[in-house]
Design an enzyme around this catalytic site. Sequence first.
Site, PDB file in Angstrom:
ATOM      1  N   GLU A  48      24.739  35.448  37.761  1.00  0.00           N
ATOM      2  CA  GLU A  48      25.716  34.392  37.452  1.00  0.00           C
ATOM      3  C   GLU A  48      25.625  33.985  35.987  1.00  0.00           C
ATOM      4  OE1 GLU A  48      25.348  30.999  39.980  1.00  0.00           O
ATOM      5  OE2 GLU A  48      26.461  31.949  41.602  1.00  0.00           O
ATOM      6  N   ASP A 204      50.491  42.273  32.560  1.00  0.00           N
ATOM      7  CA  ASP A 204      49.635  42.819  33.619  1.00  0.00           C
ATOM      8  C   ASP A 204      49.880  44.325  33.618  1.00  0.00           C
ATOM      9  OD1 ASP A 204      48.552  43.756  35.957  1.00  0.00           O
ATOM     10  OD2 ASP A 204      49.432  42.222  37.251  1.00  0.00           O
ATOM     11  N   LYS A 233      43.516  52.084  39.100  1.00  0.00           N
ATOM     12  CA  LYS A 233      44.776  52.837  39.293  1.00  0.00           C
ATOM     13  C   LYS A 233      44.773  54.019  38.313  1.00  0.00           C
ATOM     14  CE  LYS A 233      47.257  48.855  41.163  1.00  0.00           C
ATOM     15  NZ  LYS A 233      46.312  47.740  41.065  1.00  0.00           N
TER      16      LYS A 233
HETATM   17  C1  LIG Z   1      50.691  44.909  38.726  1.00  0.00           C
HETATM   18  C2  LIG Z   1      49.549  44.566  39.652  1.00  0.00           C
HETATM   19  N1  LIG Z   1      48.785  43.501  39.370  1.00  0.00           N
HETATM   20  C3  LIG Z   1      47.763  43.129  40.151  1.00  0.00           C
HETATM   21  C4  LIG Z   1      47.443  43.848  41.285  1.00  0.00           C
HETATM   22  C5  LIG Z   1      46.343  43.332  42.178  1.00  0.00           C
HETATM   23  O1  LIG Z   1      45.237  44.107  42.196  1.00  0.00           O
HETATM   24  P1  LIG Z   1      44.161  43.986  43.371  1.00  0.00           P
HETATM   25  O2  LIG Z   1      44.731  44.678  44.555  1.00  0.00           O
HETATM   26  O3  LIG Z   1      42.976  44.657  42.774  1.00  0.00           O
HETATM   27  O4  LIG Z   1      43.930  42.529  43.625  1.00  0.00           O
HETATM   28  C6  LIG Z   1      48.200  44.981  41.616  1.00  0.00           C
HETATM   29  C7  LIG Z   1      47.870  45.748  42.814  1.00  0.00           C
HETATM   30  O5  LIG Z   1      48.493  46.625  43.259  1.00  0.00           O
HETATM   31  C8  LIG Z   1      49.287  45.340  40.781  1.00  0.00           C
HETATM   32  O6  LIG Z   1      50.079  46.368  41.059  1.00  0.00           O
END
Ligand SMILES: Cc1ncc(COP(=O)(O)O)c(C=O)c1O
Length: 418
Positions: A48, A204, A233
């Site tokens: 932690e 993201d 991914k």
């Molecule tokens: C664009 C995007 N952001 C966030 C996530 C969330 O990831 P996790 O499944 O690891 O929580 C995903 C999952 O598919 C995603 O496609």
Amino acid sequence: MKDIQIKKLISAEKKRQKKVINLIASENYVSKDVLEALGSELTNKYAEGYSRFRYYGGNENVDKIEDLCKARALKLFGLKPEKWHVNVQSLSGSPANTAVYLALVPPIVREGRLVQQKIMGMSLDQGGHLTHGHKVSATGKFWIQVPYGVDKDTEVLDYANLKEIALREKPAIIVSGYTAYPRIIDWKKMREIADACGAILMVDMSHIAGLVAGRAYLSPFEYADVVTTTVHKTLRGPRAALIFVRSDKKDASGKLLDWHKKIDKAVFPGLQGGPHVNQIAAVAVALKEASTPAFRRYAAQINKNAKVLADGLANMGWKVISGGTDSHLILIDTWMSGQKNSKGAGAVPGKIASDKLEKMGIIVNKNAIPFDTRPPTDPSGIRLGTAAETTRGKREKDFKIIAKKIDEILREAQSYPV
Ligand SMILES: Cc1ncc(COP(=O)(O)O)c(C=O)c1O
């Protein structure tokens, strides 16, 4: 392994993964080195806190691992440590996104009342992620989503429309980067929109991170304030997430905003306890792998394979959303294809399409398409991705065969009672 039941199930899963053609756009196959780090003794350790500021003793090796992971993350995406900070402790993509909102646009208590701030995010049915403010996610309960989507005719982002929404709604943060959007995103235009309404720009890049790392997709770092990504991914690492944040941003009076400190606090102790140190080590391994020339060739190949798959299916009469792809990801409207297309491809609901393909060893996921009129449990389309099979060495010629096979299976599915 002494636990025979689990051993057998792991072995069965290993066989399944080898046997199928995996076109799930969010999956990949990690290296033996990544698996080794994940299965190491690091899993025994509590850590932690952050490097040199831990709540437990015995972290001299863990500190080095976390520091190395952070240095590799910044280097991979060409970021200067004096301008960018990275947090490597988020357990996965969803908590990483939630941490950003909690840190930078938190719900505020004003005169005893909770004031929720606005997240402008793409709606789920148009290609956004749950954590971009959808109501079933905590991000849609503690924040207000200002939804946006794609243009109905072109099925790509209409930046003028986005700007209109942003100016009208004045969101605190705009989220770009999606779950089911195949095309290139104009980060510069997203920046202009954010600036026009005074919002923070968060990208993201979970889906495209491996392509960005391999220089096969435009990098968002020049324009974004915050970049989140999953590692599992296209980036081909363990299940984990990274949060990159500008550490040099100042307010109007010239005072440093210290966003990085807020992000670190939101991850721990805000949302999480002890980091998964084995996971952080595995992330570090994956980041090193992603910095090689071989990974650049891999990323380029993912794109080539996706184009062949999209073109192949389009030529056989299937409606490819937005007309193609600039990434690893392809959306096919299996439902409308048959109704619109003279080449005779039949109307197949997404659930039947994915079930039929799975029976024949091709794994995909059913997916809503923009402006879907069918329910999310049985939407109009399927989502395909080429990252996992490219890892297994498949090239354009293989994806021509895969396209043909998908076409055959889906045509047969036409006769299935809907
Ligand atoms: C664009 C995007 N952001 C966030 C996530 C969330 O990831 P996790 O499944 O690891 O929580 C995903 C999952 O598919 C995603 O496609």
